[in-house]
Motif scaffolding. Structure first.
Motif: not given
Length: 220
Positions: A18-25, A100-110, A134-140
């Motif tokens: 949650a902290e990573a998602a809030s900061y990146c969000g 977008a940034f919140g979901l990406i950061s939360a998924a990365y940390v998880a 995450l690079g695979t998802v973003i690339g697709v």
């Protein structure tokens, strides 16, 4: 399979995610808002305000807007409409970028914590796996199937230095904590008087008594 699932579920720390998602969000709000603010500069022009004035004239055909006061009022409301449209676009872009940034950061940390829990080892490879996923998802998303491999390689390569630095920071924090604990134990041992050994033998240092620990805690 259930064993790995339990490890991942217990290894993922919700607070850190949650902290990573809030900061990146928050960073996404600033980035998306600033980008859209720059892109919508052409909305506040003389031509745009005149178009809004024409819309207001068609909306209120029974008003003449001939007096200076009515002209100033028409100008004010037309300018207000143009600025409102711009702010709506800025807020919409900022919200989308924040999500977008919140979901990406939360998924990365998880994913990183899940990989570390399954491998039972906190090193740079957890960050590499998370970055590759995450690079695979973003690339697709942006380049199709062809971009999956590119995104995986790029995400893993970019995540490796950060993972290595994170591992190094953890090791330094662990060494510092161990040094402090050892110093505190040594200080307590030296500050507690030792009892004489029965029979007139040499003194030996033992564990501090309850009273000694209480005095040490009171003194600070």
């Amino acid at each position: 399979m259930e064993e790995y699932y339990d490890k991942v579920r217990k290894g993922v720390r919700t607070k850190e995610v949650a902290e990573a998602a809030s900061y990146c969000g928050l960073f996404g709000v600033v980035l998306g808002g600033a980008r859209e603010w720059r892109n919508t500069t052409n909305l506040i022009t003389e031509g745009a305000i005149l178009q809004e004035e024409e819309k207001l004239r068609r909306k209120y055909p029974d008003k003449s807007f001939a007096t200076p006061k009515m002209k100033r009022m028409l100008r004010y409301h037309a300018s207000k409409e143009a600025h409102g449209l711009r702010m709506l676009k800025v807020c919409t872009s900022a919200t989308k970028t924040c999500i977008a940034f919140g979901l990406i950061s939360a998924a990365y940390v998880a994913v990183e914590q899940g990989v570390e829990a399954v491998r039972e080892n906190a090193d740079a490879w957890g960050s590499v796996c998370a970055g590759s996923a995450l690079g695979t998802v973003i690339g697709v998303r942006w380049m199709g199937v062809r971009g999956a491999g590119v995104g995986a390689l790029a995400g893993g390569a970019l995540s490796f230095p950060f993972g290595h630095l994170k591992t190094l920071a953890r090791s330094l924090e662990g060494n510092e904590a161990e040094g402090k604990d050892a110093q505190e134990v040594e200080t307590v041992d030296r500050g507690v008087p030792t009892a004489p050994v029965p029979g007139g033998g040499a003194e030996e240092t033992g564990k501090p008594s309850l009273w000694g620990r209480l005095v040490k805690r009171i003194k600070g």
